[in-house]
Design a protein around this motif. Structure first.
Motif, short mmCIF file in Angstrom:
data_model
loop_
_atom_site.label_atom_id
_atom_site.label_comp_id
_atom_site.label_asym_id
_atom_site.label_seq_id
_atom_site.Cartn_x
_atom_site.Cartn_y
_atom_site.Cartn_z
N ASP A 294 1.70 -70.32 6.65
CA ASP A 294 2.84 -70.24 7.57
C ASP A 294 3.47 -68.86 7.41
O ASP A 294 3.78 -68.46 6.28
N PHE B 42 2.67 -62.68 20.68
CA PHE B 42 2.83 -64.03 21.24
C PHE B 42 2.86 -65.10 20.16
O PHE B 42 2.31 -66.19 20.34
N ASP C 251 -2.52 -66.84 9.91
CA ASP C 251 -2.33 -67.90 10.90
C ASP C 251 -2.28 -69.22 10.15
O ASP C 251 -2.97 -69.39 9.15
N ASN C 252 -1.46 -70.15 10.62
CA ASN C 252 -1.40 -71.44 9.91
C ASN C 252 -2.33 -72.50 10.51
O ASN C 252 -2.32 -73.65 10.10
N SER D 262 -4.47 -65.75 15.32
CA SER D 262 -5.45 -66.54 16.10
C SER D 262 -6.87 -66.08 15.76
O SER D 262 -7.27 -66.12 14.61
N PHE E 177 6.59 -69.45 19.09
CA PHE E 177 6.26 -70.77 18.51
C PHE E 177 7.07 -71.07 17.24
O PHE E 177 6.94 -72.15 16.68
C1 GEK Z 1 -3.65 -62.64 19.61
N1 GEK Z 1 -1.73 -62.99 18.14
O1 GEK Z 1 -4.64 -63.06 20.23
N2 GEK Z 1 2.62 -69.44 10.93
C2 GEK Z 1 1.40 -68.87 11.19
N3 GEK Z 1 0.83 -68.89 12.41
C3 GEK Z 1 1.49 -69.53 13.40
C4 GEK Z 1 2.73 -70.15 13.21
C5 GEK Z 1 3.30 -70.08 11.90
N4 GEK Z 1 4.48 -70.63 11.63
N5 GEK Z 1 3.14 -70.71 14.37
C6 GEK Z 1 2.16 -70.45 15.27
N6 GEK Z 1 1.17 -69.74 14.67
C7 GEK Z 1 -2.81 -63.66 18.86
C8 GEK Z 1 -2.32 -64.75 19.76
S1 GEK Z 1 -1.30 -67.32 19.74
C9 GEK Z 1 -0.41 -67.14 21.21
C10 GEK Z 1 -1.30 -65.64 19.12
C11 GEK Z 1 -0.58 -68.22 22.22
C12 GEK Z 1 -0.06 -69.24 15.29
C13 GEK Z 1 -0.86 -70.29 16.04
O2 GEK Z 1 -1.68 -71.06 15.19
C14 GEK Z 1 -1.65 -69.43 17.02
O3 GEK Z 1 -2.91 -69.09 16.54
C15 GEK Z 1 -0.77 -68.18 17.20
O4 GEK Z 1 0.30 -68.29 16.26
C16 GEK Z 1 -0.18 -68.03 18.60
O5 GEK Z 1 -3.31 -61.44 19.59
O6 GEK Z 1 -1.34 -69.16 22.04
O7 GEK Z 1 0.14 -68.09 23.30
#
Ligand code: GEK
Length: 241
Positions: A116, A132, A88-89, A65, A136
């Motif tokens: 990805d 987190f 991040d994708n 993120s 997903f």
């Molecule tokens: C934090 N870790 O603040 N490939 C790459 N990225 C992905 C994929 C994938 N297949 N699927 C989802 N994402 C962060 C918070 S947020 C959690 C993580 C939330 C990415 C998506 O784009 C998003 O940015 C992140 O995973 C999840 O420490 O929103 O609850």
């Protein structure tokens, strides 16, 4: 940097949740007001990495993120030759994350990738963070991802996994969901925002039980597993190869 999250404040049809520009623009506010313990978990990721980052290895932040966990890693890594790969994708997230990293003073190298995490090579890792993010990933792909992470970790390397979780006991599951909604309400979200976000995230974020996480982690080849933080239906785990 982050605006206030008002994305679900209007009435109307709800589309499935995506990490687009609108979400990236309010992400810090959104996650802090939505995930109990988020700031504590991010801080502890650094404390864990300080002990487990190995010299001349790579720390991975998968689903980075805006780079909160990356910054925490960056400021705690003390060993020489250690770098961070943050992936991040979401292009909107990576664009903003670049600015966050550029404005930060640590000298630990960070390589950002818009990709990805299912396609990315994990190699020579001493710490892998899924903060987190696994929630997903489609259920059918989670075993393979964990196996690739285990294979890419050095012996003694650490996986740090934080997730929204589900409970086998239906009454407790309902209780924790309800208390989580109360937590969001206390953080300023209206009933409309809470229920519209819930509809948007349904089937996009798929939580599992702690038992399922432990089973997958052990099957992937990790030798130890522990839950080190939990508040309601949010938990952080650690596993060592
Ligand atoms: C934090 N870790 O603040 N490939 C790459 N990225 C992905 C994929 C994938 N297949 N699927 C989802 N994402 C962060 C918070 S947020 C959690 C993580 C939330 C990415 C998506 O784009 C998003 O940015 C992140 O995973 C999840 O420490 O929103 O609850």
């Amino acid at each position: 940097m982050s605006g206030k999250d008002t994305i679900y404040s209007n009435e109307g049809p709800v589309a499935p949740f995506v990490f687009d520009d609108k979400v990236a623009g309010v992400f810090t506010d959104m996650i802090n007001r939505s995930v109990p313990g988020y700031a504590t978990i991010v801080a502890m990721i650094g404390a864990l990495a300080e002990r487990y980052a190995q010299a001349d290895s790579v720390c991975y932040d998968l689903g980075c993120s805006l780079g909160a966990a990356t910054l925490s890693l960056r400021h705690h890594i003390k060993v020489p030759g250690c770098s961070i790969i943050a992936i991040d994708n979401s292009a909107a997230m990576i664009e903003r994350c670049e600015k966050v990293i550029a404005a930060d003073s640590s000298v630990v190298p960070v390589h950002l990738r818009c990709a990805d995490i299912l396609d990315v090579d994990i190699h020579n890792a001493s710490v892998v963070v899924l903060n987190f993010t696994l929630q997903f990933i489609p259920l059918a792909q989670r075993d393979v991802l964990l196996q690739r992470i285990a294979a890419g970790l050095r012996p003694g390397g650490m996986l740090i996994l934080a997730e929204k979780i589900h409970f086998e006991d239906a009454a407790l599951n309902a209780l924790f969901i309800d208390l989580h909604h109360r937590f969001k309400e206390q953080n300023g979200y209206s009933q409309t925002e809470i229920s519209r976000k819930r509809a948007a995230i349904d089937n996009v974020l798929v939580p599992e039980t702690l038992r399922a996480h432990e089973q997958r982690i052990r099957t992937a080849g990790f030798s130890s597993f522990a839950v080190w933080f939990q508040c309601l239906n949010f938990a952080a785990m650690v596993a060592v190869k």
